[in-house]
Enzyme design. Structure first.
Site, PDB file in Angstrom:
ATOM      1  N   LYS A   4     -11.481 165.650 -66.672  1.00 41.44           N
ATOM      2  CA  LYS A   4     -11.253 166.475 -65.479  1.00 41.44           C
ATOM      3  C   LYS A   4     -11.965 167.817 -65.691  1.00 41.44           C
ATOM      4  O   LYS A   4     -13.189 167.823 -65.819  1.00 41.44           O
ATOM      5  CB  LYS A   4      -9.751 166.593 -65.219  1.00 41.44           C
ATOM      6  CG  LYS A   4      -9.109 165.226 -64.926  1.00 41.44           C
ATOM      7  CD  LYS A   4      -7.658 165.328 -64.542  1.00 41.44           C
ATOM      8  CE  LYS A   4      -7.078 164.005 -64.111  1.00 41.44           C
ATOM      9  NZ  LYS A   4      -6.497 163.206 -65.205  1.00 41.44           N
ATOM     10  N   GLU A  29     -10.196 149.325 -85.429  1.00 43.48           N
ATOM     11  CA  GLU A  29      -8.726 149.359 -85.344  1.00 43.48           C
ATOM     12  C   GLU A  29      -8.140 150.062 -86.559  1.00 43.48           C
ATOM     13  O   GLU A  29      -8.573 149.834 -87.689  1.00 43.48           O
ATOM     14  CB  GLU A  29      -8.170 147.938 -85.246  1.00 43.48           C
ATOM     15  CG  GLU A  29      -8.196 147.426 -83.818  1.00 43.48           C
ATOM     16  CD  GLU A  29      -7.657 146.029 -83.675  1.00 43.48           C
ATOM     17  OE1 GLU A  29      -8.421 145.155 -83.245  1.00 43.48           O
ATOM     18  OE2 GLU A  29      -6.470 145.827 -83.995  1.00 43.48           O
ATOM     19  N   TYR A  82     -15.825 147.835 -83.753  1.00 48.82           N
ATOM     20  CA  TYR A  82     -14.354 147.762 -83.809  1.00 48.82           C
ATOM     21  C   TYR A  82     -13.848 148.651 -84.935  1.00 48.82           C
ATOM     22  O   TYR A  82     -14.329 148.548 -86.060  1.00 48.82           O
ATOM     23  CB  TYR A  82     -13.899 146.316 -84.072  1.00 48.82           C
ATOM     24  CG  TYR A  82     -13.279 145.698 -82.849  1.00 48.82           C
ATOM     25  CD1 TYR A  82     -12.134 146.261 -82.290  1.00 48.82           C
ATOM     26  CD2 TYR A  82     -13.829 144.569 -82.255  1.00 48.82           C
ATOM     27  CE1 TYR A  82     -11.564 145.713 -81.163  1.00 48.82           C
ATOM     28  CE2 TYR A  82     -13.261 144.023 -81.122  1.00 48.82           C
ATOM     29  CZ  TYR A  82     -12.124 144.602 -80.576  1.00 48.82           C
ATOM     30  OH  TYR A  82     -11.559 144.071 -79.461  1.00 48.82           O
TER      31      TYR A  82
HETATM   32  N1  DSN Z   1      -5.617 160.334 -60.884  1.00 46.34           N
HETATM   33  C1  DSN Z   1      -5.439 161.628 -61.488  1.00 46.34           C
HETATM   34  C2  DSN Z   1      -5.620 162.708 -60.487  1.00 46.34           C
HETATM   35  O1  DSN Z   1      -6.378 162.493 -59.567  1.00 46.34           O
HETATM   36  O2  DSN Z   1      -5.043 163.768 -60.611  1.00 46.34           O
HETATM   37  C3  DSN Z   1      -4.165 161.706 -62.177  1.00 46.34           C
HETATM   38  O3  DSN Z   1      -3.971 160.544 -62.903  1.00 46.34           O
END
Ligand code: DSN
Length: 403
Positions: free
Chosen positions: A219, A47, A45
Site C-alpha cells: 500500500k 520452507e 522452496y
Molecule cells: N483490500 C484492502 C484495502 O483495500 O484496504 C484491505 O485488505
C-alpha cells in the site's frame, strides 16, 4: 510468452497509465521491485526459517531473509520480525492462532467504522472461530476510545486488534497503548494502510505503544503484495514466548514455502525508504489528501476525513457503487465504501473511498488535487462527459507512471 497473457499485461499497464488510481490501498511499485519479484528467486522452496530449512540449497535464501528481516526490524522499530506472511489476512490470522484458542475473545473496529474483515467480522474466520466484540465511532466520526476501554474491561478479550482499512483519521496509539497496557491482552496494530508513511517518519510509529505490528507491504509502502509481522519490546515484555508462537503460527501453522521473490521485493521496497525523495513522497501523500478533502468539502460534499492518506465521501444513500462506475468513465478509479451510520447496504453503500498514495507516486500535487475535485464534483452531480475525461487524460500524460 503466451501472447494472450502478454496482451493482458499490456492492457493492464495501459489502464494504469491512462487512469488515475485513487484507491487508497493501491500504489505503483518501482521497476526494481517488479524486477526482483520476477527473478529466479521465485523458483526456490525454502520452507522453514533461516538456518532451519526443510530443503537443501538455501544458504542464499538464508542470507536474503535475514537481510530483509534486519531492514524491517530497523524501519519499524521491532525486536523481532517475520517477513514470510503471504499477505495481510494470513498475517493477522497467524496472530489469532498464536494468541487465542477457538472460541476465545477478540476485540476489533467495526467494518462499518473502517475496520477490516480480519478484525473479527462475522463472515471472516476471525469472527466465526473466535468470539468477536466490536468498538466503533463517536458522534464526530472518531474512534470511540472510551467504548473500546469499556468493552475491554467488561469482556476481557485476549486479543485487541486496532487498525483500519477505511478509517480516515490518525489513530492515537499512545491512548490505545494505555488502555491495553496490562498483561491480560495482546494489542495488535494493523498498520497496513499507513506503513509507508510510518516508515518515512511522517506518521508516528505505534511500536512503543503496542505488542504486535502487522503490515501489508503493497500500500503506502510501495512494495510487492506481501506482509510483515513484528513483535515490539512491549510485546516481548508481556510474553517472552510471543515471537516464537507467531513464528510457529505462520509456518507450519498456516503457510508452506515462503515466496522468496516477494520477500526480496519487500527488501527492495524497504531499501527505497532510504531514497532521496521518499520523505517528500510521504509528506505529499498527506498534503494532497488534505487539499483534496478540503476542495471536496468546499464544493459541498460531506467528507469523512482526513489527516491521513484517505477519505470517504458521502455520495447519497446507496449510491457509492453507481458513482464509482461513473467516475471510472472519466478515468478516476475509486471504490464504493460505507460511511459512518450508512443507510445503504454493504453491497450498495453510500460513500466512495479516495486515497492519494498512487497519484502522489506519479508526481501529482496540490494544483492537480483541485482539478480532480472538480472532475469528481461534475461527474457526481452532472454525469461523466468527454471534457472531464480529457482533463484526467491530460493529467495522466503529464504525470506518467514511471517504471
Ligand atoms: N483490500 C484492502 C484495502 O483495500 O484496504 C484491505 O485488505
Amino acid at each position: 510468452m503466451d501472447i494472450l497473457i502478454k496482451e493482458i499485461i499490456n492492457k493492464e499497464r495501459l489502464r494504469q497509465e491512462n487512469t488515475l488510481t485513487l484507491i487508497p490501498s493501491e500504489n505503483h511499485t518501482s521497476s526494481a521491485v517488479l524486477e526482483v519479484v520476477g527473478s529466479c528467486l521465485s523458483d526456490k522452496y525454502a520452507e522453514g526459517y533461516p538456518h532451519k530449512r526443510y530443503y537443501q540449497g538455501n544458504a542464499v535464501m538464508d542470507e536474503l531473509e535475514e537481510y530483509v528481516q534486519m531492514r524491517a526490524r530497523e524501519i519499524f522499530d521491532l525486536e523481532w520480525v517475520n517477513v514470510q506472511p503471504y499477505s495481510g489476512s494470513p498475517a493477522n490470522l497467524a496472530v489469532y492462532l498464536a494468541v487465542l484458542s477457538p472460541g476465545e475473545k477478540v476485540l476489533g473496529l467495526n467494518l462499518s467504522s473502517g475496520g477490516h474483515l480480519t478484525h473479527g467480522h462475522d463472515v471472516s474466520i476471525t469472527g466465526k472461530w473466535f468470539k468477536s466484540f466490536k468498538f466503533g465511532l463517536d458522534t464526530k466520526g472518531f474512534i470511540d476510545y472510551e467504548q473500546m476501554e469499556r468493552v475491554i474491561l467488561e469482556e476481557r478479550p485476549k486479543l485487541v486488534v486496532v487498525g483500519s482499512t477505511s478509517y480516515p483519521w490518525r489513530i492515537d496509539w499512545e491512548k490505545v497503548g494505555k488502555i491495553t497496557s496490562d498483561n491480560s491482552c495482546i494489542l495488535l496494530a494493523d498498520i497496513s494502510h499507513t506503513a509507508g508513511l510510518i516508515a518515512g517518519k511522517t506518521l508516528l510509529s505505534p511500536s512503543p505503544f503496542v505488542d504486535v505490528v502487522m503490515t501489508t507491504t503493497h500500500k503506502t509502502l510501495r512494495g510487492p503484495r506481501g506482509a510483515i509481522l513484528g513483535v515490539t519490546k512491549r510485546g516481548m515484555t508481556k510474553d517472552s514466548e510471543l515471537a516464537k508462537k507467531i513464528e510457529k503460527a505462520v509456518f507450519p501453522g498456516l503457510q508452506g514455502g515462503p515466496h522468496m521473490n516477494t520477500i526480496a521485493g519487500i527488501g527492495q521496497a524497504l531499501y527505497e525508504v532510504g531514497d532521496e525523495g521518499y520523505k517528500e513522497y510521504c509528506e505529499r501523500v498527506l498534503s494532497n489528501a488534505i487539499v483534496l478533502s478540503g476542495e471536496l468539502k468546499r464544493r459541498g460534499f460531506v467528507v469523512w476525513g482526513t489527516d491521513t492518506h484517505l477519505m470517504v465521501v458521502d455520495v447519497g444513500v446507496g449510491k457509492g457503487r453507481e458513482v464509482a462506475k461513473e467516475l471510472e468513465k472519466v478515468g478516476v478509479v475509486v471504490n464504493a465504501n460505507t460511511i459512518p451510520g450508512d443507510k445503504g447496504t454493504p453491497l450498495n453503500p453510500s460513500g466512495i473511498r479516495i486515497g492519494t498514495p498512487a497519484i502522489t507516486t506519479r508526481g501529482l500535487g496540490e494544483e492537480e488535487m483541485k482539478i480532480i475535485a472538480e472532475v469528481i464534483d461534475h461527474s457526481v452531480n452532472r454525469g461523466a462527459n468527454n471534457d472531464l475525461l480529457d482533463k484526467i487524460t491530460t493529467l495522466c500524460k503529464k504525470y506518467p507512471v514511471i517504471r
